[in-house]
Design an enzyme around this catalytic site. Structure first.
Site, PDB file in Angstrom:
ATOM      1  N   LYS A  90      12.260  -6.214  11.103  1.00 53.79           N
ATOM      2  CA  LYS A  90      11.179  -5.219  11.189  1.00 53.79           C
ATOM      3  C   LYS A  90       9.888  -5.826  10.654  1.00 53.79           C
ATOM      4  CE  LYS A  90      12.772  -3.447   6.742  1.00 53.79           C
ATOM      5  NZ  LYS A  90      13.450  -2.362   6.054  1.00 53.79           N
ATOM      6  N   ARG A  99      15.856   9.640   1.295  1.00 52.93           N
ATOM      7  CA  ARG A  99      14.764   9.260   2.188  1.00 52.93           C
ATOM      8  C   ARG A  99      15.143   9.668   3.615  1.00 52.93           C
ATOM      9  NH1 ARG A  99      12.913   2.959   2.694  1.00 52.93           N
ATOM     10  NH2 ARG A  99      14.959   2.846   3.718  1.00 52.93           N
ATOM     11  N   TYR A 118     -19.667 -11.647  -1.967  1.00 46.15           N
ATOM     12  CA  TYR A 118     -20.255 -10.301  -2.011  1.00 46.15           C
ATOM     13  C   TYR A 118     -20.485  -9.807  -3.438  1.00 46.15           C
ATOM     14  CZ  TYR A 118     -19.365  -9.457   2.964  1.00 46.15           C
ATOM     15  OH  TYR A 118     -19.377  -9.497   4.330  1.00 46.15           O
ATOM     16  N   MET A 142     -13.131 -10.330   4.419  1.00 44.22           N
ATOM     17  CA  MET A 142     -12.205  -9.959   5.494  1.00 44.22           C
ATOM     18  C   MET A 142     -11.630 -11.203   6.190  1.00 44.22           C
ATOM     19  SD  MET A 142     -12.778  -7.550   8.835  1.00 44.22           S
ATOM     20  CE  MET A 142     -13.210  -6.059   7.955  1.00 44.22           C
TER      21      MET A 142
HETATM   22  C1  LIG Z   1      14.340  -2.981   5.322  1.00 35.82           C
HETATM   23  C2  LIG Z   1      15.692  -2.490   5.214  1.00 35.82           C
HETATM   24  C3  LIG Z   1      16.754  -3.373   4.942  1.00 35.82           C
HETATM   25  C4  LIG Z   1      16.544  -4.810   4.598  1.00 35.82           C
HETATM   26  O1  LIG Z   1      16.164  -4.870   3.246  1.00 35.82           O
HETATM   27  P1  LIG Z   1      16.010  -6.222   2.404  1.00 35.82           P
HETATM   28  O2  LIG Z   1      15.929  -5.763   1.017  1.00 35.82           O
HETATM   29  O3  LIG Z   1      14.765  -6.868   2.871  1.00 35.82           O
HETATM   30  O4  LIG Z   1      17.203  -7.042   2.670  1.00 35.82           O
HETATM   31  C5  LIG Z   1      18.020  -2.847   4.968  1.00 35.82           C
HETATM   32  N1  LIG Z   1      18.251  -1.547   5.219  1.00 35.82           N
HETATM   33  C6  LIG Z   1      17.253  -0.675   5.464  1.00 35.82           C
HETATM   34  C7  LIG Z   1      17.586   0.745   5.724  1.00 35.82           C
HETATM   35  C8  LIG Z   1      15.950  -1.105   5.446  1.00 35.82           C
HETATM   36  O5  LIG Z   1      14.968  -0.243   5.667  1.00 35.82           O
END
Ligand SMILES: *Cc1c(COP(=O)(O)O)cnc(C)c1O
Length: 710
Positions: free
Chosen positions: A375, A469, A602, A651
């Site tokens: 992700k 969550r 800046y 930036m």
């Molecule tokens: C991002 C995520 C992971 C991976 O987590 P790491 O700590 O980076 O290994 C695993 N499970 C869920 C639900 C996540 O959101």
């Protein structure tokens, strides 16, 4: 630190081998001594082609034994590369072949023989032999061990010997002689992909195993003895007049076994573009033999250029190397991909990624599948590049946060399961179906909507065991059962997320163990009611490292796969096992002097107290360099030295203090994360200075950064 792969003297020997092949086809010593020429071209030069096969063996065949996926990927990429070369070579040699009168009266069957065994020009047999040899070994490697394959290839080589330099011994033996005569209708020589290539390809694959085993002097004695044996063998067979051809000798195998190991032990010699040049010398030299003849004829120099065997050899050699080098330069320019390191870029170290995958897989129980979290653009590393690389390492399950991340991977051809860990809007459900993505059921209400979509969707059921969550609460058995009963949901998996597995203090450990227990209690209850339990998972990186005993079906590993952990301290304690996958670099745009009391950047935020030398570098907060590193909070590396950030991070640009660092100039590389000579800044160090965790730093790397695989 990992070093680049060390090829020892292999690269330099490629050139020598190419020269030997030219010698083989020009017979340089015939004007002086026929015995000498026999020794040089029919014995010594015979090490060249087996050497090329062994290199392929060491770097391609070895991978057939890593994993199913990497075997297939490796085979396909090798076949693609070699076929392309073969096709180009065929095209080059059609006019040469016509000039030499090779293609008169060809039957369809001759075409088959030429394409698959003999080659369209005499030396091109090497290409079909490589293609057939590797494909055959790939097929065998699916159901045979390396040992078994080696024995079979050894037998095939012996069969080949009797069609080559030992032919006289069987030529007149009843039946066998006829069998060989028939075989020579299919291929003109046994020196081909069936009988000769396999044993040397496999010998190459064995080489990494023997790498540091024998002392150099033993190897030298070995190679001398074996080569003397081969010389004696060659002259003896010649005097007995049994040779039909002279490519294959019994003693060639031990000679190559020792020679190759010596080459691996030699100090590497850096030669530019040597691999491609050697390949093209191999392809082009017969054409240069023809060119030399044409030049000789047209300049009336045939006596010198053609009939004097040494001058002929040297002319062909020079022309071959010149034309190959020019061609390689030209191809290099044609191929010149857009330069990617102009401004600010991320370098991905594929070897480090592979090591982390191996380490994590070893840490997990055997049947637990690694499901990397790619992700947020693979934590800034570049999701497509990383996922495709993981595919070649045998990884076939991924998790992402959003449906569009999943779609991007699918569109780029990433193979395997893709689980969306987050929420997908009902208007996008069609994408789940179209791109075969697995959706997380975030609670009961969401399950109802998913079920209403109408088509069967594959999902993983999220369970809330304490993070609060996402996921349906583990104690809501009735609601969970209703989800299991929904006709349009195919529940492939069920998972929870551990929210305190990163901390091993008593309170957190008790909490985590309770989460684990609740999850398994739910599993038991569902089992008792009669539901089939889907695949289970709950570990992320810290879950795998701190609770390796949990044996689930998947592990969703993110940060650890990229070679680090969230904090500097944790990263340090696992640094022996995990290697950072990414470096972040930028360029110096301009160097100038700042006089006392002048400000830089800046808002008059930085005022020089003394005369100093400053440099502006091509990276800013839009690229993900945190603005909180302004004014001395952060540092970068240049020429192996630390240079503090001064003024406010802009930036697109940042100003650094390079006073006391000599020779800083426009275009120099600046390391923001990674190593520069003996200094190193880790992502964890940068995160700590910016007051956050590595995950945040990595995932915020901007789209403007180019990602380059090393
Ligand atoms: C991002 C995520 C992971 C991976 O987590 P790491 O700590 O980076 O290994 C695993 N499970 C869920 C639900 C996540 O959101």
């Amino acid at each position: 630190m990992r070093t680049k792969q060390n090829y020892g003297g292999l690269d330099a020997f490629r050139l020598l081998a190419a020269i030997l092949v030219i010698a083989n086809h020009t017979s340089p010593l015939t004007s002086i001594s026929l015995d000498g020429d026999f020794f040089l071209t029919r014995i010594l030069a015979r090490v060249a082609v087996p050497f090329f096969f062994m290199v392929t063996g060491q770097f391609v065949i070895t991978k057939f034994f890593v994993s199913k996926e990497s075997a297939k990927a490796e085979l396909l990429s090798y076949l693609k590369k070699v076929s392309l070369l073969y096709i180009i070579a065929i095209l080059i040699y059609i006019p040469v072949g016509i000039y030499a009168g090779h293609y008169q009266k060809l039957s369809l069957y001759d075409v088959f023989r030429i394409l698959f065994f003999d080659g369209t020009f005499y030396h091109l047999w090497y290409f079909p032999a490589s293609l057939i040899g590797t494909t055959m070994l790939y097929i065998c490697s699916r159901f045979m061990s390396l040992q078994k394959m080696t024995i079979i290839a050894g037998i095939l080589y012996c069969v080949g010997l009797f069609g080559d330099s030992y032919f006289g011994f069987i030529q007149n033996v009843p039946v066998i002689g006829v069998v060989y005569a028939c075989a020579f209708q299919i291929f003109s020589y046994t020196r081909n992909g069936l009988f000769m290539a396999p044993i040397f390809l496999l010998l190459g694959a064995w080489m990494s195993k023997f790498k540091w085993k024998y002392k150099k002097n033993i190897l030298v004695i070995g190679v001398i003895t074996a080569f003397l044996g081969m010389t004696a063998e060659g002259f003896l067979l010649r005097s007995l007049k049994v040779q039909r051809h002279d490519s294959m000798y019994l003693m060639l195998i031990p000679t190559m076994f020792f020679l190759y190991q010596i080459l691996m032990k030699c100090k590497p010699i850096q030669l530019p573009r040597v691999r491609l040049v050697a390949t093209w010398v191999y392809i082009l030299h017969p054409a240069m033999i023809v060119v030399t003849r044409i030049i000789g004829k047209s300049l009336n120099l045939s006596k010198l250029l053609v009939e004097n065997s040494i001058i002929n050899f040297l002319t062909v050699l020079t022309l071959s190397f010149l034309s190959s080098y020019l061609l390689v330069l030209l191809i290099g320019d044609l191929n010149n991909k857009q330069f990617q390191k102009g401004r600010a870029w991320i370098e991905i170290h594929k070897n480090a990624l592979e090591q982390n995958v191996k380490f994590l897989q070893e840490k997990l129980p055997k049947d637990c599948i690694l499901m990397p979290a790619v992700k947020a653009n693979a934590y800034g590393h570049g999701a497509v590049m990383i996922s495709k690389a993981l595919n070649t390492m045998g990884v076939r399950a991924f998790c992402v946060a959003s449906v569009m991340e999943g779609v991007e991977l699918r569109k780029s051809g990433v193979k395997g399961e893709i689980l969306i860990l987050g929420y997908t809007h009902p208007k996008q459900f069609s994408l789940l179906w179209r791109y075969r993505l697995l959706q997380t059921v975030v609670d009961y209400e969401y399950a109802v909507i998913l079920n209403q979509y109408g088509k069967k969707l594959h999902v993983h059921l999220g369970v809330d065991t304490g993070m609060h969550r996402l996921g349906e609460r583990s104690e809501n058995i009735a609601r969970l059962c209703m989800i299991f009963d929904m006709p349009n949901l195919v529940i492939d998996g069920m998972f929870t997320h551990l929210s305190a597995a990163d901390c091993m203090k008593t309170k957190e450990q008790i909490f985590t163990k309770r989460q684990i227990e609740e999850f398994y209690q739910l599993v038991e209850s569902l089992k008792d009611i009669g539901y089939t339990i889907p695949k289970l998972h709950m570990q992320s990186s810290y879950g795998v490292l701190n609770y390796p005993q949990i044996g689930n079906d998947y592990a969703r590993v993110g940060i650890a796969l990229y070679g680090m952990l969230s904090t500097k301290e944790d990263t340090k304690s696992w640094e022996d096992s995990l290697s950072p996958v990414l470096s972040l670099k930028a360029r110096v745009a301009s160097v100038r002097t700042l006089h006392p009391n002048e400000s830089a950047g800046y808002g008059l935020a930085y005022i020089a107290e003394r005369e100093m030398s400053i440099a502006t570098i091509t990276i800013g907060y839009a690229d993900g360099l945190p603005r909180s590193l302004s004014n001395g909070a952060g540092e970068v590396l240049i020429h192996g030295k630390r240079a503090p950030i001064i003024g406010r991070v802009c930036m697109d640009l940042t100003i650094i203090d390079v006073s006391g660092i000599s020779h800083v100039k426009e275009g120099d590389t600046v390391v923001i994360i990674g190593r520069s000579e003996n200094e190193m800044i880790s992502a964890a160090e940068l995160a700590e200075k910016a007051g956050t965790i590595t995950n945040e730093i990595l995932s915020r790397f901007g789209s403007r950064l180019e990602r380059v695989m090393k």
